[in-house]
Every structure is written in C-alpha cells, then in structure tokens.
Design an enzyme around this catalytic site. Structure first.
Site, PDB file in Angstrom:
ATOM      1  N   GLU A  90       1.069  -0.630  -0.192  1.00 44.56           N
ATOM      2  CA  GLU A  90       0.124  -0.201   0.036  1.00 44.56           C
ATOM      3  C   GLU A  90       0.796   1.604  -0.454  1.00 44.56           C
ATOM      4  OE1 GLU A  90      -3.925   1.729   2.182  1.00 44.56           O
ATOM      5  OE2 GLU A  90      -2.541   0.195   3.140  1.00 44.56           O
ATOM      6  N   ASN A  92     -12.232  -0.655  -1.056  1.00 49.31           N
ATOM      7  CA  ASN A  92     -11.878  -1.903  -0.069  1.00 49.31           C
ATOM      8  C   ASN A  92     -12.198  -1.216   1.522  1.00 49.31           C
ATOM      9  OD1 ASN A  92      -9.294  -2.744   2.107  1.00 49.31           O
ATOM     10  ND2 ASN A  92      -9.389  -0.902   2.535  1.00 49.31           N
ATOM     11  N   GLU A  93     -12.433  -1.925   2.552  1.00 54.58           N
ATOM     12  CA  GLU A  93     -13.156  -1.927   3.979  1.00 54.58           C
ATOM     13  C   GLU A  93     -14.096  -0.526   3.680  1.00 54.58           C
ATOM     14  OE1 GLU A  93      -9.986  -0.633   6.730  1.00 54.58           O
ATOM     15  OE2 GLU A  93      -9.089  -3.177   6.802  1.00 54.58           O
ATOM     16  N   TYR A 106      -6.690  -8.835  12.266  1.00 53.02           N
ATOM     17  CA  TYR A 106      -5.794  -8.445  12.676  1.00 53.02           C
ATOM     18  C   TYR A 106      -5.626  -8.854  14.169  1.00 53.02           C
ATOM     19  CZ  TYR A 106      -4.665  -4.940   9.148  1.00 53.02           C
ATOM     20  OH  TYR A 106      -4.214  -4.453   7.818  1.00 53.02           O
ATOM     21  N   GLU A 142      -5.959  -8.997   4.423  1.00 57.05           N
ATOM     22  CA  GLU A 142      -5.556  -8.272   5.312  1.00 57.05           C
ATOM     23  C   GLU A 142      -5.725  -9.217   5.906  1.00 57.05           C
ATOM     24  OE1 GLU A 142      -6.163  -4.212   5.975  1.00 57.05           O
ATOM     25  OE2 GLU A 142      -6.555  -3.928   3.803  1.00 57.05           O
ATOM     26  N   GLN A 201       1.948  -5.795   6.279  1.00 59.42           N
ATOM     27  CA  GLN A 201       1.979  -5.975   4.748  1.00 59.42           C
ATOM     28  C   GLN A 201       3.836  -5.770   3.941  1.00 59.42           C
ATOM     29  OE1 GLN A 201       1.140  -1.602   3.467  1.00 59.42           O
ATOM     30  NE2 GLN A 201      -0.804  -1.806   4.007  1.00 59.42           N
TER      31      GLN A 201
END
Length: 515
Positions: free
Chosen positions: A35, A182-183, A259, A315, A364
């Site tokens: 990103e 995204n999100e 996460y 992710e 990432q």
C-alpha cells in the site's frame, strides 16, 4: 510407542494420513499486500531509476531478489484505505507531469504518484507473481474504474488502450484479481452493508473481461473480522446469478480482514517490549481467526454450498504500536518471534481451510505492520516472518492431507487466553513429498514429538527451523539474530520419525517417502 512417556517425558504424537487428501492449497494463500503507506512503496519496493541504491527500472534489486526467493505468488495494490482515495489517471504518463496529492489516510505526506499502474506491473513482472488491483469505490466513479480496467487489459483500439500505448506499453497486462473497493464499512466510505452491496452490483458490471482467455477474478469487499451481518447482507444481495450459465453470480471472491494485536481496538502494545501475558494474548487472538473464518464460511455455505466463491483474507497479521520516534501514520513496527509464531499459526489455519480460502495477503510486505522485509537507506534485513514464509513456500500448490495431534495440551497465562502447545499442517506436492509445518507456542518448554505415517515409510528427511527467545528480532545492527537454520536433531523410525521441537519455534520438515 506413540503416546505416554519416553525417558520419563510426555510424548506428543503427530499422525499423518498421507493417503487422504482434503483439498488443494492455492499458492495465493501465501500472498502479500503493498500500500501507499509509510515506506512500503517508496524506499521499500521502489527507489526510482536514478537512485544510488541498486535497482532495475526503479525497483530495489535486493528486495526483489529476496521476495523472489520467498516465492511471492500474488501482490495486492494500491491499498488498503489508500485505494479508495486513489485516482489512477494521476499515476500514469510522464512522471514530471503526474499530479501530487496528500495521503490523508497515512501521515498526511505528499504522494507524487511516481509509482503508478505501469510501475506496479513492472514490479509484478520482476517478481513473477500474479496481480491483484484494488479499485476505488469510496471516492471514485464507475466510469473511472471501468476505464482503468480498459487501460490495463484491452488489446484493441480505444481511448484508454491508445493512451496506454502512448505511455510506453504496447500490449495489455493481465489483471488476475480485481477488488471492488476496500473496507467500505470504514475508511472506504463508512457504508452500510446494504448500500455497499448495491454499489458493488453496479460497479462490478463494468469490470469488463476483454480477453476471455484471461478472466478477471472479481472480489467483493467483505467484513471487518467478526461482522457476520456484513457477509450475510452482501451475499444475499450479490450472490444472484444474472444468467443461468453464470454460476458465480456477481462475485468470484469475498474478502475478510483480521488483525491480531494486544487489546483489540485499544492500546496495542510494543512490538518488542512485552512479557508472557502479551505473548499469549496475541497468539490467542491469532488463533481467533479460525472461529471467524468458520462462521463466515458457514454463511457462505448457506448461499454457496458448492464453494464456488473464494474467501479472500486479503489483510491479516499483527498490528502493534509503531516504533518510538517514527511517524505514527507510517505504521512501522519491528518483528519478533511472536510475529513469526503468529504467521506460522495463521498459515497452518489457512492451509486447513483451503476448501474455502483461496487467497490471503499478509499486511504488509515491506516496512509496514508485519513486514517480511525492513529497509533503512541502502540496508535491508529479513524479519522472522520472512523466514516462516520462506519455509512454508513448499505448501504452495500442494494438496492438504489429513493430520492430527494427540497428547498436546494447552499453554498460557490467563484461562481465557490459552492456546495449544503445538500446532501443525501437512501437505503433499506433485512429487509425493510431504511438507510438515509445526509451531511450538510454549515460551520455555521444548516438546517431544513422534511423527507417525499411516502406511509409507520415510526415505529421506530434511528440516529447517526458526527459533529464539520470544522478544528476539533482527535489527540493522544485528540483522541475523533470528534466521532460518538446518534442523538435524531427529531420528527416523519404521513408522516415521521422532524429534524434540524447541520452545518458541517454527519447524518445517520435507519428507520423501519410500515407494
């Protein structure tokens, strides 16, 4: 002896049914995410053609070579949250004429757009990996997204294809995966699931497949961790076949983000200064992804019992506090054995759910969150997480086989955050070679293991290991404090092999079998 005591010590038995295949492990499960965030793209992957740092067409040679050795199967770009404020036309054409913008999501720094569409495909060509492009739904139009796909993939006469040629690329590229936003429940527009579902139906319509021999795999923006309502809503609204011949409906994949870190939503804690309580808190949250995936899978099974839609965990990873003295918006963190174990645990879980999970991208790839590589000027180092991915690369494109552990207990500090002492997954490749990956989550206790095959005998065995104290990490002063090493402390038996796995370690065996 398969259980009980050996030399007065408890033995854990790992049974492997090498003849029972449970599913195919897509290489993309070992994918990565890049990103425009902090020093991921700039300084990490791309230094520009005029840099003193060795490069090929602007891509750092040392980083590219390390990633090729790790066998990166797919790379996601340009975000992340950045995707929904990225306007692709600003990132093509002569670099001196490209628009500059403020990266409002990540640090408020100026983005000069010197790394754009052409540069991304150049990087993927150097890596030899598949491409995953994330489109802008939050602040972009249907026309903008449609024209981007045309620019990238049309081998014909059109305004966008002609513009691509003017910018130096004659032939189109292959877009393997395309994410529609995204999100969008958060930084991608703060949308409700119903609203996003309707937008998704509209936007995906205009992701045209100009080359029927190279279909674009369309990914619908999925849930934040345990938001099961989001998954149910978008599937209800979007898994409708527009034509009887279209078995996938409006999507090929549905994403989910998860996460692991200390105290979800609160203070995450230092990446390097922590004790046993934080160790087990993080690893218990890493284990928590399995329940999340199973519950999302159950909803997907309701709408898609034939499992035609892939779950894309695009992710995942550890999210700790940034390193002291660095820009909070750059999300630069160190990487210890805690992160290595989180990677090992997560990848074993993904392997075991390969019937539904078709992609996973750790967040990432360089200098951001749970990176596999860190850079500092001309210097580069490999993190403990890199070594786990390097050992696990043999699972790519292999078949999952049945395996289970007997005799393993639980370990931890708090009753609510106990984790298994040992965890595994096993696959077999096209040549009949087994890859066995194990994690010992105990901070101090080694574990005796007996590996037992169902029918065959091992003919040749090799092994590699990553281990160290739980806070151990690589710095630019000590870049090889944690590294991958040969593991030779095992003994072949008639049924398999025996060995002792050290505390706080990730271990990989390659087993060639007789017959």
């Amino acid at each position: 002896m398969t259980e009980g005591k050996r030399r007065g010590r408890k033995v854990i038995t790992l049974y492997i049914n090498e003849n029972k295949k449970l599913g195919h492990i897509n290489p993309e499960i070992y994918g990565h995410f890049s990103e425009h965030l902090g020093r991921c793209i700039y300084e990490g992957l791309y230094v520009g053609e005029n840099s003193e740092i060795p490069n090929v067409n602007g891509m750092r040679t040392d980083v590219v070579e390390a990633l090729k050795e790790m066998k990166v199967p797919v790379l996601r770009w340009p975000g992340g949250c950045f995707a929904d404020e990225y306007h692709w036309k600003d990132g093509v054409g002569p670099k001196e004429k490209r628009k500059k913008m403020v990266n409002t999501n990540w640090g408020g720094v100026t983005e000069d757009n010197s790394f754009g569409t052409h540069e991304f495909f150049e990087l993927c060509e150097q890596l030899g990996c598949k491409t995953y492009v994330n489109g802008n739904v939050g602040s972009g139009s249907v026309q903008e997204m449609s024209e981007w796909v045309e620019y990238m993939t049309l081998d014909g006469v059109s305004p966008m294809a002609d513009w691509r040629r003017e910018n130096g690329r004659e032939k189109p590229w292959r877009v393997d995966y395309f994410g529609v936003g995204n999100e969008n429940w958060g930084c991608g527009g703060n949308m409700t699931p119903d609203y996003y579902a309707q937008l998704y139906r509209r936007y995906q319509t205009y992701i045209r497949c100009y080359d029927r021999t190279a279909p674009i795999f369309k990914i619908c923006g999925g849930a934040n961790a345990d938001d099961y309502e989001w998954t149910d809503t978008v599937l209800r609204e979007c898994f409708r076949s527009p034509a009887p011949a279209d078995a996938h409906g409006f999507m090929d994949g549905l994403s989910v983000h998860y996460y692991a870190g200390v105290e979800k939503g609160l203070h995450k804690g230092s990446a390097t200064e922590f004790g046993e309580e934080a160790w087990f808190n993080t690893l218990s949250r890493a284990y928590g992804i399995e329940e999340v995936l199973m519950r999302h899978s159950a909803i997907m099974d309701h709408y898609d019992p034939e499992k035609k839609i892939g779950m894309m965990v695009d992710e995942w990873g550890c999210w700790h506090d940034v390193e002291p003295g660095t820009n909070p918006g750059f999300l630069y963190q160190q990487n210890t054995m805690r992160d290595a174990l989180t990677a090992g645990v997560s990848l074993n879980i993904f392997n075991k759910h390969c019937d539904r999970i078709k992609m996973a991208c750790i967040a990432q790839i360089v200098n951001v969150l749970q990176s596999v590589i860190l850079t500092e000027g001309k210097k580069m180092l490999l993190t403990p997480t890199y070594h786990v991915f390097h050992m696990y690369k043999y699972h790519q494109d292999a078949d999952l086989v049945e395996s289970w552990l007997e005799g393993a207990g639980k370990t931890g500090v708090k009753e609510t955050e106990m984790v298994p002492e040992v965890q595994e997954s096993v696959s077999v490749d096209e040549n009949g070679v087994l890859t066995v990956t194990l994690n010992n989550l105990c901070t101090e206790a080694e574990k005796e293991i007996e590996l037992v095959l169902t029918k065959k005998k091992p003919a040749h065995v090799s092994a590699r290991i990553v281990h160290g104290k739980m806070q151990a990490y690589n710095s630019f002063e000590e870049p090889e404090r944690v590294t991958e090493e040969d593991f030779t402390d095992f003994r072949l038996t008639d049924r398999g092999l025996t060995f002792t796995i050290p505390a706080c370690s990730v271990l990989m065996f390659r087993v060639e079998m007789e017959g």
